[in-house]
Each structure stands twice: as structure tokens, then as C-alpha cells.
Design an enzyme around this catalytic site. Structure first.
Site, PDB file in Angstrom:
ATOM      1  N   HIS A 131       0.809  -1.219   0.000  1.00  0.00           N
ATOM      2  CA  HIS A 131       0.000   0.000   0.000  1.00  0.00           C
ATOM      3  C   HIS A 131       0.843   1.270   0.000  1.00  0.00           C
ATOM      4  O   HIS A 131       0.311   2.352  -0.236  1.00  0.00           O
ATOM      5  CB  HIS A 131      -0.961  -0.008   1.184  1.00  0.00           C
ATOM      6  CG  HIS A 131      -2.185  -0.837   0.961  1.00  0.00           C
ATOM      7  ND1 HIS A 131      -3.289  -0.370   0.283  1.00  0.00           N
ATOM      8  CD2 HIS A 131      -2.488  -2.104   1.324  1.00  0.00           C
ATOM      9  CE1 HIS A 131      -4.222  -1.303   0.238  1.00  0.00           C
ATOM     10  NE2 HIS A 131      -3.755  -2.375   0.862  1.00  0.00           N
ATOM     11  N   ASP A 138      -7.821  -1.608  -1.663  1.00  0.00           N
ATOM     12  CA  ASP A 138      -8.762  -2.489  -0.973  1.00  0.00           C
ATOM     13  C   ASP A 138     -10.163  -2.028  -1.344  1.00  0.00           C
ATOM     14  O   ASP A 138     -10.490  -0.837  -1.168  1.00  0.00           O
ATOM     15  CB  ASP A 138      -8.582  -2.396   0.543  1.00  0.00           C
ATOM     16  CG  ASP A 138      -7.233  -2.910   1.008  1.00  0.00           C
ATOM     17  OD1 ASP A 138      -6.659  -3.779   0.330  1.00  0.00           O
ATOM     18  OD2 ASP A 138      -6.765  -2.448   2.066  1.00  0.00           O
ATOM     19  N   GLU A 196      -6.934 -12.121   1.278  1.00  0.00           N
ATOM     20  CA  GLU A 196      -7.804 -10.957   1.471  1.00  0.00           C
ATOM     21  C   GLU A 196      -8.645 -10.752   0.220  1.00  0.00           C
ATOM     22  O   GLU A 196      -8.128 -10.259  -0.794  1.00  0.00           O
ATOM     23  CB  GLU A 196      -6.977  -9.703   1.763  1.00  0.00           C
ATOM     24  CG  GLU A 196      -6.143  -9.792   3.022  1.00  0.00           C
ATOM     25  CD  GLU A 196      -5.279  -8.564   3.267  1.00  0.00           C
ATOM     26  OE1 GLU A 196      -4.773  -8.414   4.385  1.00  0.00           O
ATOM     27  OE2 GLU A 196      -5.100  -7.752   2.322  1.00  0.00           O
TER      28      GLU A 196
END
Length: 270
Positions: free
Chosen positions: A170, A177, A243
Site C-alpha cells: 500500500h 482495498d 484478502e
């Protein structure tokens, strides 16, 4: 303005994506991911200096999950977080093209997080997640606890100094996300877990099981995760297999999962 009703998810091209299993793709990503932070970065690539942009400028909806107070499971504004959602321009362009595909269905992307200040990364990797695991799983020894931490939170940067050869995903501007939502009502499609769940329920393939053993809720979550996965894959973004919400292009995880010779992005420019 057209008065045509949105297509239903049971019809058309998106219905085909919802019916497309992703077990093999998740297994491949899991096998390849490995120590992705050791993957080389190509500073000579044309996109290495790709500028950072505000996702809102590309018509992409969202709100920074960490810069809020109603943000389960934290329920607190995280120190160091920012309100803006920023990413590399090439990533924003890819997300905008996904939105174009969703428009006929009355759907759009909703972003939880994009570029992340290193203070936020350090907070979760160094403090929040280890503290949570010590309470929830006291049986874990130090090595097992650290392994579990890094399943969900990449190592940050001690002292706030990012290693240019090994930035957290990130921190590159290449990772986002996100989920999908109804563009009129704002209702999110059901994905089977909240954002930032830190159990096996967050694994992208958590609901890939035999249909006759699954509830309607599980089937809906499975099909919506498939939809999100294949929409993003269609624009060249790779999913973190632990994720369901995490996708990236150009960072080291993307390079390792897709088999690219090198990553495109180092730490994001100011």
C-alpha cells in the site's frame, strides 16, 4: 439520460463471471506469493514514475476506512490516516474501466483504502495485530504469532523509513482495498465478511465448496467474490489470496503472483 433498467446479476456477462470458479487461481497465487518483498523492482520501466492521483477524480467512490470512527473492527480514527484515496494513475484508469463494465448493472466499485501512510502500516503490523492475537490466541509462540501477523499485515518501515527495494504494497500506490456496491442505494454486495477480517473467512476462496453443502448466504458471497476477482483480473490486477478485497497492479506482490520479471513501482512519490 437512458431510462433503461439496470441488468440483473443473473443475466449477461457478469452472470458468467459469478459462475466462474477461482479455486485454481487462488491456489496458484498462494503458491507464488512467497517472499514477494524480495522481488526486484524495475526503475527503468516507463510506469515506474507513474504519478499519484485522487481516485475521486476518476469517478471512483470510496471513503478511507482508517480515517473514520465507524470502521469495524477498529471503531476509531487511526493515527496517521488521511481522508483521501490516492493511487497510481494507471491503477485509477484500470479501476475506471471496471466501473464502465459495472455501469449497465447499476453497480460500482467502493474503495476502503489505497495509498497508505507508513504510520498506519506500522501501527497495525507492530501493535494492533500482535496485541489482538495475544488476546485471541494466547497459545501462539512468538514465531507463530509473527507469521500470523504477516498473513494480513505487511511489515512496515521501522522509524518510518521505507526501504526502496522492499516497500509495503500500500506504500507503492499500486494496491487498493475495495468491494462492489449498488450505485443508487450505496448498499454493498454481500461478500461474507467485513473488510479487514483476520481469519480464514477473509481468504478469497473461503466459499469455494460444493454447492449442495452451502447456504444461500454462502453461495451469494462466493458468487460476489468471484465477480470481484474476475472483474479485477480482467484489468490486470492481482488478488492477495488471503484478502478477498485486496488487489494490486505494479507492486511486488502483483509481480510475484503474475510471474512478471520485476515490479513496476517502488514507494509512491510525494
Amino acid at each position: 439520460m437512458s431510462s433503461a433498467r439496470p441488468l440483473r446479476l443473473s443475466d449477461g456477462p457478469l452472470a458468467a463471471l459469478r459462475a466462474r470458479p477461482l479455486v485454481a487461481e487462488v491456489a496458484t497465487a498462494t503458491a507464488r506469493k512467497g517472499d514477494y518483498r524480495a522481488h526486484p523492482i524495475d526503475p527503468a520501466h516507463a510506469l515506474h514514475a507513474d504519478p499519484m492521483v485522487d481516485l475521486a477524480e476518476y469517478g471512483i467512490a470510496g471513503a478511507n476506512h482508517y480515517h473514520a470512527t465507524h470502521n469495524p473492527p477498529y471503531h476509531a480514527n487511526i493515527t496517521g490516516s488521511i481522508p483521501a484515496l490516492r493511487a497510481r494513475r494507471s491503477v485509477a484508469q484500470r479501476l475506471a474501466r471496471v466501473n464502465d463494465r459495472l455501469a449497465a448493472y447499476g453497480l460500482e466499485i467502493w474503495v476502503f483504502d489505497a495509498w497508505r501512510p507508513i504510520a498506519v502500516q506500522n501501527h497495525f503490523h507492530d501493535h494492533w495485530m500482535p496485541d489482538y492475537l495475544r488476546r485471541a490466541r494466547p497459545e501462539l509462540d512468538a514465531a507463530a504469532l509473527q507469521a500470523e501477523v504477516t498473513r494480513y499485515w505487511a511489515k512496515g518501515a521501522p522509524g518510518g523509513r521505507i526501504d526502496p527495494a522492499s516497500p509495503p504494497p500500500h506504500a507503492t500506490g499500486g494496491a487498493v482495498d475495495l468491494t462492489l456496491r449498488d450505485s443508487a442505494s450505496g448498499a454493498h454486495l454481500f461478500m461474507g465478511s467485513i473488510f479487514d477480517d483476520v481469519t480464514a473467512l477473509s481468504n478469497t476462496d473461503a466459499f469455494e465448496a460444493t454447492e449442495d453443502a452451502m447456504s444461500f448466504s454462502a453461495l451469494e458471497a462466493r458468487d460476489n467474490r468471484r465477480l470481484l476477482f474476475w472483474l479485477m483480473a480482467g484489468e490486470g490486477l492481482a488478488n492477495n489470496p488471503t484478502e478477498w478485497w485486496h488487489f494490486s497492479h505494479g507492486d511486488q506482490m502483483w509481480a510475484r503472483i503474475t510471474g512478471a520479471r520485476a515490479a513496476l513501482f517502488g514507494p509512491a512519490p510525494p
